[in-house]
Design a protein around this motif. Structure first.
Motif, PDB file in Angstrom:
ATOM      1  N   SER A  56       0.853  -1.360  -0.081  1.00 18.36           N
ATOM      2  CA  SER A  56      -0.100   0.208  -0.098  1.00 18.36           C
ATOM      3  C   SER A  56       0.908   1.275  -0.138  1.00 18.36           C
ATOM      4  O   SER A  56       1.743   1.334   0.783  1.00 18.36           O
ATOM      5  N   LEU A  57       0.550   2.302  -0.799  1.00 15.67           N
ATOM      6  CA  LEU A  57       1.063   3.597  -0.923  1.00 15.67           C
ATOM      7  C   LEU A  57      -0.049   4.378  -0.510  1.00 15.67           C
ATOM      8  O   LEU A  57      -1.042   4.603  -1.283  1.00 15.67           O
ATOM      9  N   GLU A  58       0.087   4.938   0.651  1.00 17.75           N
ATOM     10  CA  GLU A  58      -1.161   6.015   1.074  1.00 17.75           C
ATOM     11  C   GLU A  58      -0.500   7.240   1.212  1.00 17.75           C
ATOM     12  O   GLU A  58       0.460   7.592   2.075  1.00 17.75           O
ATOM     13  N   VAL A  59      -1.055   8.222   0.166  1.00 17.85           N
ATOM     14  CA  VAL A  59      -0.446   9.656   0.280  1.00 17.85           C
ATOM     15  C   VAL A  59      -1.637  10.373   0.871  1.00 17.85           C
ATOM     16  O   VAL A  59      -2.686  10.899   0.442  1.00 17.85           O
ATOM     17  N   LYS A  60      -1.340  10.581   2.367  1.00 13.04           N
ATOM     18  CA  LYS A  60      -2.713  11.359   3.022  1.00 13.04           C
ATOM     19  C   LYS A  60      -2.413  12.724   2.821  1.00 13.04           C
ATOM     20  O   LYS A  60      -3.463  13.211   2.734  1.00 13.04           O
ATOM     21  N   ASN A  61      -1.352  13.185   3.102  1.00 13.89           N
ATOM     22  CA  ASN A  61      -1.144  14.881   3.214  1.00 13.89           C
ATOM     23  C   ASN A  61       0.260  15.251   2.401  1.00 13.89           C
ATOM     24  O   ASN A  61       0.969  14.457   2.410  1.00 13.89           O
ATOM     25  N   GLY A  62       0.170  16.191   2.025  1.00 14.51           N
ATOM     26  CA  GLY A  62       1.275  16.801   1.261  1.00 14.51           C
ATOM     27  C   GLY A  62       1.499  16.645  -0.138  1.00 14.51           C
ATOM     28  O   GLY A  62       0.577  15.628  -0.517  1.00 14.51           O
ATOM     29  N   THR A  63       2.624  16.655  -0.491  1.00 19.73           N
ATOM     30  CA  THR A  63       3.062  16.306  -1.929  1.00 19.73           C
ATOM     31  C   THR A  63       4.526  15.456  -2.225  1.00 19.73           C
ATOM     32  O   THR A  63       5.416  15.906  -1.751  1.00 19.73           O
ATOM     33  N   LEU A  64       4.173  14.421  -2.804  1.00 21.04           N
ATOM     34  CA  LEU A  64       5.529  13.401  -3.054  1.00 21.04           C
ATOM     35  C   LEU A  64       5.592  13.555  -4.362  1.00 21.04           C
ATOM     36  O   LEU A  64       4.778  13.096  -5.441  1.00 21.04           O
ATOM     37  N   GLY A  65       6.889  14.230  -4.726  1.00 18.83           N
ATOM     38  CA  GLY A  65       7.445  14.210  -6.137  1.00 18.83           C
ATOM     39  C   GLY A  65       8.025  12.989  -6.580  1.00 18.83           C
ATOM     40  O   GLY A  65       8.996  12.504  -5.844  1.00 18.83           O
ATOM     41  N   ILE A  66       7.638  12.542  -7.953  1.00 18.89           N
ATOM     42  CA  ILE A  66       8.414  11.260  -8.345  1.00 18.89           C
ATOM     43  C   ILE A  66       9.734  11.912  -8.830  1.00 18.89           C
ATOM     44  O   ILE A  66      10.552  11.063  -8.682  1.00 18.89           O
ATOM     45  N   GLY A  67       9.779  12.817  -9.451  1.00 17.13           N
ATOM     46  CA  GLY A  67      11.310  13.140  -9.854  1.00 17.13           C
ATOM     47  C   GLY A  67      11.616  12.397 -11.165  1.00 17.13           C
ATOM     48  O   GLY A  67      10.679  11.866 -11.861  1.00 17.13           O
ATOM     49  N   LEU A  68      12.714  12.200 -11.507  1.00 16.34           N
ATOM     50  CA  LEU A  68      13.235  11.428 -12.742  1.00 16.34           C
ATOM     51  C   LEU A  68      13.404   9.863 -12.278  1.00 16.34           C
ATOM     52  O   LEU A  68      14.632   9.209 -12.442  1.00 16.34           O
ATOM     53  N   ASN A  69      12.462   9.467 -11.630  1.00 14.21           N
ATOM     54  CA  ASN A  69      12.533   7.991 -11.239  1.00 14.21           C
ATOM     55  C   ASN A  69      11.383   7.120 -11.763  1.00 14.21           C
ATOM     56  O   ASN A  69      10.316   7.915 -12.207  1.00 14.21           O
ATOM     57  N   GLY A  70      11.404   5.984 -11.356  1.00 13.35           N
ATOM     58  CA  GLY A  70      10.337   5.148 -11.591  1.00 13.35           C
ATOM     59  C   GLY A  70       9.424   4.816 -10.326  1.00 13.35           C
ATOM     60  O   GLY A  70      10.327   4.358  -9.296  1.00 13.35           O
ATOM     61  N   ASN A  74       2.487  -2.185  -6.569  1.00 14.42           N
ATOM     62  CA  ASN A  74       1.949  -3.518  -6.681  1.00 14.42           C
ATOM     63  C   ASN A  74       0.811  -3.930  -5.896  1.00 14.42           C
ATOM     64  O   ASN A  74       0.229  -4.846  -5.920  1.00 14.42           O
ATOM     65  N   GLY A  75       0.343  -2.986  -4.939  1.00 10.33           N
ATOM     66  CA  GLY A  75      -0.830  -3.094  -3.915  1.00 10.33           C
ATOM     67  C   GLY A  75      -1.913  -2.184  -4.191  1.00 10.33           C
ATOM     68  O   GLY A  75      -2.074  -1.679  -5.434  1.00 10.33           O
ATOM     69  N   THR A  76      -2.502  -1.709  -3.168  1.00  9.90           N
ATOM     70  CA  THR A  76      -3.467  -0.745  -3.297  1.00  9.90           C
ATOM     71  C   THR A  76      -3.079   0.783  -3.084  1.00  9.90           C
ATOM     72  O   THR A  76      -1.769   1.009  -2.607  1.00  9.90           O
ATOM     73  N   VAL A  77      -3.608   1.758  -3.671  1.00  7.54           N
ATOM     74  CA  VAL A  77      -3.165   3.082  -3.862  1.00  7.54           C
ATOM     75  C   VAL A  77      -4.190   4.241  -3.439  1.00  7.54           C
ATOM     76  O   VAL A  77      -4.834   4.735  -3.986  1.00  7.54           O
ATOM     77  N   PRO A  78      -4.223   4.354  -2.039  1.00 14.28           N
ATOM     78  CA  PRO A  78      -5.169   5.074  -1.524  1.00 14.28           C
ATOM     79  C   PRO A  78      -4.609   6.478  -1.286  1.00 14.28           C
ATOM     80  O   PRO A  78      -4.342   6.734  -0.292  1.00 14.28           O
ATOM     81  N   VAL A  79      -4.865   7.366  -2.305  1.00 20.91           N
ATOM     82  CA  VAL A  79      -4.252   8.782  -2.196  1.00 20.91           C
ATOM     83  C   VAL A  79      -5.574   9.688  -1.932  1.00 20.91           C
ATOM     84  O   VAL A  79      -6.680   9.706  -2.624  1.00 20.91           O
TER      85      VAL A  79
END
Length: 340
Positions: A56-70, A74-79
């Protein structure tokens, strides 16, 4: 190393941050669960390496930048109240399910590539532009109402069994001269029902976008369609398609191929179906709408669970419908002189 449960919160005043903590060098990380909870964030923290999240990737608050990356999910994505932020060179692999949104600047979110490979699909709750590669191996990518997915890659969107529900805007990043074509891998109502736009004459200016969608109407919607189509009232396909450019295109001619799922052809005589376009007054702009027939007629073919209708010779854009044509009636005002 794999981390079972990692939570980030309260990080402020940091320009870039590699997970699990800020590093001066690129480092890739694998997590079992990752929670981004940074309500007091003042600037975007950006990854310094690729990450893989197993559960699980949970983005609850704030901003997460991906940048020059991958980023591989593989699981749930509750943003929820947070944001993912795209960038040139960013790649997203979605092997799980859930919902995501990119921001917080709605019209400036883009990634280079996005791959969807999950039967349960994913929901996009924001605008997003994919600049290079969009691969729909399996599953449905649902674009929520009032948002759109833009695609400006040089090639077609690739797919095996996946498709898009919602608004898909094809952006021609450079000037293109006919002949050229693009297939919108879209659907609705739980089925795949693409439309292919094929330019046969003219030039499409750089940065032109053409929005495509398909929708189903119930019986009331069908009976409420504007008269004058030439269709039998009880022999019309429930599905219709819409193609709308950013700006009016002049000097162009194009064909469309609309694909109706077999289940939606029940009760219709396929070889009797024709295509009509319902456009604004004069074919474009505001005002009362009018029906237009393709100047080159309609051809038909059946393959792979879809009935394909190709209509040729259109010069402006709007909504496209299919139905069985009413029989032509001839009426003599005067009796011909050579009859007995």
């Amino acid at each position: 190393s794999r981390r079972r449960h990692t939570r980030f919160r309260g990080v402020t005043g940091v320009q870039t941050c590699a997970l699990p903590i800020c590093f001066p060098v690129t480092i890739d990380q694998v997590f079992q669960n990752l929670i981004w909870d940074n309500a007091s964030q003042t600037v975007t923290q950006t990854l310094h390496g690729a990450i893989t999240v197993s559960n699980s990737l949970e983005v609850k608050n704030g901003t997460l930048g991906i940048g020059l990356n991958g980023v591989t999910l593989n699981g749930t994505v509750p943003v929820t109240d947070g944001w993912l932020q795209g960038a040139l060179g960013a790649t997203l692999f979605v092997n799980g399910t859930g919902n995501m949104r990119f921001g917080p600047v709605a019209d400036n979110q883009f990634i280079d590539a996005r791959y969807l490979n999950n039967e349960s699909g994913i929901v996009l709750n924001s605008n997003l532009k994919v600049r290079d590669v969009l691969s729909l191996t399996k599953g449905v990518l649902t674009v929520s109402d009032s948002y759109e997915l833009k695609f400006s890659g040089a090639n077609q969107i690739s797919r095996s069994s996946g498709y898009i529900v919602g608004d898909l805007r094809r952006v021609f990043s450079t000037q293109v001269t006919a002949p050229t074509s693009f297939t919108y891998p879209i659907g609705s109502g739980g089925v795949y029902a693409p439309i292919t736009l094929s330019f046969t004459q003219g030039t499409i200016p750089a940065e032109t976008g053409i929005l495509g969608r398909t929708l189903l109407q119930n019986a009331a919607g069908i009976s409420g369609r504007q008269s004058g189509s030439g269709f039998k009232s009880d022999k019309q396909a429930a599905r219709y398609w819409s193609l709308v450019p950013d700006n009016a295109l002049t000097g162009i001619t194009y064909n469309v191929t609309m694909n109706i799922p077999d289940a939606e052809l029940t009760g219709l005589t396929f070889n009797a179906l024709a295509v009509r376009k319902l456009s604004g007054s004069g074919g474009s702009g505001p005002g009362s709408k009018q029906w237009k027939a393709p100047t080159g007629g309609t051809s038909r073919s059946l393959s792979g669970g879809l009935g394909s209708l190709t209509a040729t010779g259109f010069t402006d854009f709007s909504e496209f419908y299919a139905g069985e044509q009413q029989p032509v009636k001839l009426a003599f005002i005067e009796q011909p002189s050579n009859t007995v």
